[in-house]
Design a protein around this motif. Sequence first.
Motif, short mmCIF file in Angstrom:
data_model
loop_
_atom_site.label_atom_id
_atom_site.label_comp_id
_atom_site.label_asym_id
_atom_site.label_seq_id
_atom_site.Cartn_x
_atom_site.Cartn_y
_atom_site.Cartn_z
N ASP A 277 0.84 -1.20 0.00
CA ASP A 277 0.00 0.00 0.00
C ASP A 277 0.87 1.25 0.00
O ASP A 277 0.41 2.35 0.27
CB ASP A 277 -0.98 0.01 1.18
N SER A 278 2.15 1.09 -0.34
CA SER A 278 3.11 2.19 -0.35
C SER A 278 3.09 2.92 -1.69
O SER A 278 3.12 2.27 -2.75
CB SER A 278 4.52 1.65 -0.08
N GLY A 279 3.10 4.25 -1.65
CA GLY A 279 3.20 5.02 -2.88
C GLY A 279 4.55 4.87 -3.54
O GLY A 279 4.65 4.69 -4.76
N GLY A 280 5.62 4.95 -2.75
CA GLY A 280 6.96 4.86 -3.31
C GLY A 280 7.23 3.54 -4.00
O GLY A 280 7.85 3.50 -5.06
N LEU A 281 6.74 2.44 -3.43
CA LEU A 281 6.98 1.13 -4.04
C LEU A 281 6.24 0.99 -5.37
O LEU A 281 6.69 0.26 -6.26
CB LEU A 281 6.58 0.01 -3.08
N GLN A 282 5.12 1.69 -5.53
CA GLN A 282 4.44 1.67 -6.83
C GLN A 282 5.36 2.23 -7.91
O GLN A 282 5.42 1.71 -9.03
CB GLN A 282 3.16 2.50 -6.76
N GLU A 283 6.07 3.30 -7.59
CA GLU A 283 6.99 3.91 -8.55
C GLU A 283 8.21 3.02 -8.78
O GLU A 283 8.66 2.83 -9.93
CB GLU A 283 7.43 5.28 -8.05
N GLU A 284 8.77 2.51 -7.70
CA GLU A 284 10.02 1.75 -7.82
C GLU A 284 9.81 0.44 -8.56
O GLU A 284 10.66 0.03 -9.36
CB GLU A 284 10.60 1.51 -6.42
N THR A 285 8.68 -0.23 -8.34
CA THR A 285 8.42 -1.47 -9.08
C THR A 285 8.23 -1.18 -10.57
O THR A 285 8.66 -1.98 -11.41
CB THR A 285 7.18 -2.19 -8.52
N THR A 286 7.60 -0.06 -10.89
CA THR A 286 7.47 0.32 -12.30
C THR A 286 8.85 0.50 -12.93
O THR A 286 9.13 0.03 -14.03
CB THR A 286 6.63 1.59 -12.45
N ALA A 287 9.75 1.18 -12.23
CA ALA A 287 11.10 1.40 -12.75
C ALA A 287 11.87 0.09 -12.88
O ALA A 287 12.69 -0.07 -13.79
CB ALA A 287 11.86 2.37 -11.85
N LEU A 288 11.60 -0.86 -11.99
CA LEU A 288 12.30 -2.14 -12.02
C LEU A 288 11.64 -3.16 -12.94
O LEU A 288 12.21 -4.22 -13.20
CB LEU A 288 12.36 -2.72 -10.60
N GLY A 289 10.44 -2.86 -13.42
CA GLY A 289 9.72 -3.80 -14.28
C GLY A 289 9.15 -4.99 -13.54
O GLY A 289 8.95 -6.06 -14.11
N VAL A 290 8.84 -4.81 -12.24
CA VAL A 290 8.30 -5.88 -11.41
C VAL A 290 6.81 -5.65 -11.20
O VAL A 290 6.41 -4.54 -10.82
CB VAL A 290 9.02 -5.91 -10.03
N PRO A 291 5.95 -6.66 -11.44
CA PRO A 291 4.51 -6.47 -11.22
C PRO A 291 4.21 -6.05 -9.79
O PRO A 291 4.78 -6.58 -8.83
CB PRO A 291 3.92 -7.85 -11.53
N CYS A 292 3.29 -5.10 -9.65
CA CYS A 292 2.90 -4.57 -8.34
C CYS A 292 1.39 -4.63 -8.21
O CYS A 292 0.66 -4.19 -9.11
CB CYS A 292 3.39 -3.13 -8.20
N LEU A 293 0.91 -5.17 -7.12
CA LEU A 293 -0.51 -5.15 -6.78
C LEU A 293 -0.68 -4.22 -5.59
O LEU A 293 -0.17 -4.49 -4.51
CB LEU A 293 -1.00 -6.56 -6.43
N GLU A 326 -2.50 -14.13 -12.23
CA GLU A 326 -2.09 -13.62 -13.54
C GLU A 326 -0.59 -13.44 -13.62
O GLU A 326 0.03 -13.73 -14.65
CB GLU A 326 -2.81 -12.30 -13.83
N VAL A 327 0.01 -12.98 -12.53
CA VAL A 327 1.46 -12.84 -12.52
C VAL A 327 2.13 -14.20 -12.64
O VAL A 327 3.08 -14.40 -13.42
CB VAL A 327 1.93 -12.12 -11.24
N LEU A 328 1.62 -15.18 -11.88
CA LEU A 328 2.22 -16.51 -11.90
C LEU A 328 2.06 -17.19 -13.25
O LEU A 328 2.88 -18.02 -13.64
CB LEU A 328 1.62 -17.37 -10.78
#
Length: 369
Positions: A277-293, A326-328
Amino acid sequence: MKMAPILRAFAAHQPPMPVVLVHTGQHYDKDMNDRLFEDLALPRPDINLEVGSASHAVQTAEVMRRFEAVLDQHPARAVVVVGDVNSTLACTLVAVKKDVPVAHVEAGLRSYDRRMPEEINRVLTDQVADRLYTTERSALANLQREGIAPERVVFAGNVMIDSLLHNRQHARAVDQTLLAGGAPAESLANFQRFGLVTLHRPSNVDTAAALGHLLGTLRDVAQRLPLVFALHPRTRANIERFGLGSLLDPQRMLLLPPQGYLEMLGLMAQATVVLTDSGGLQEETTALGVPCLTLRENTERPITVEQGTNTLVGSDRASILQGVDEVLAQRGKQGRMPELWDGKAAERIVGDLWQWLQRHETAAAQVKG
């Protein structure tokens, strides 16, 4: 994470722009604080207000009271504030009332959920700041709807991504992070593929019903994919307070204490999916190309959904499980790097601020003359 690249850009600017770094002490855990400064190679603060934890009103008022004395002792050409915490608003209010220009980094983000304290801080800071630096183009429309003139706004990019790109090569190895967090060596093989979890929003963790529902859902997720759960102190305390420990599966959920920046960077980069539920992790996962829920009903960072790897699933069990499935099945969002998330946002901010201050001070001198 936001201030470190800005300080580097100030240090590199020609002509030199002297800076006084003020740490309000709003986030006050000494071990985590020291670790964060070390991980980010941040210089020690020139001033630490040591405000600590309190209610929103008390904390904001105390930052204002202590920061006013700092501005009296250190006359400034401008005050630079970042993000949306209570300190952001408190220091902004003090500065504008003392006629000191304010630059707000990460301006214009909106969840349109006024129940979030951060949303109030964002809206009020943007209303009175002089120079507004945005991370995505859609922020300008948000600001214009609130009556803010576009000439006050500069699309500069995302300083969080500056930090991520600068530090990615220094990310901690996942195995070492798990062992340091108390994982038995023999269990590491079970976490070659894992989901990373963080929870701290009051709406998710401050009632037994909400927290219990999410922990039960995460227990179901863990049957599909082992989970590494970096426990925020607030969340850990509420699990104990509400007696919800039985919902944590010790075989499939590895509980870690709060992690440093480089440890979290390593965990995110290697995770199969991040649930947060972190705002920062939403951005960082996008930059890393990692799926985020994202376990929220809204986000102030829509670009991570529109262009990135982020999907809003709220707290609905079926939506969360569907997202994981879906990710799996390798149908998770791939996303792309948004515009100007290139590691140079801080350089653009400092360069623009220098030029703007020159114009602002020249105009002010002409009025006085």
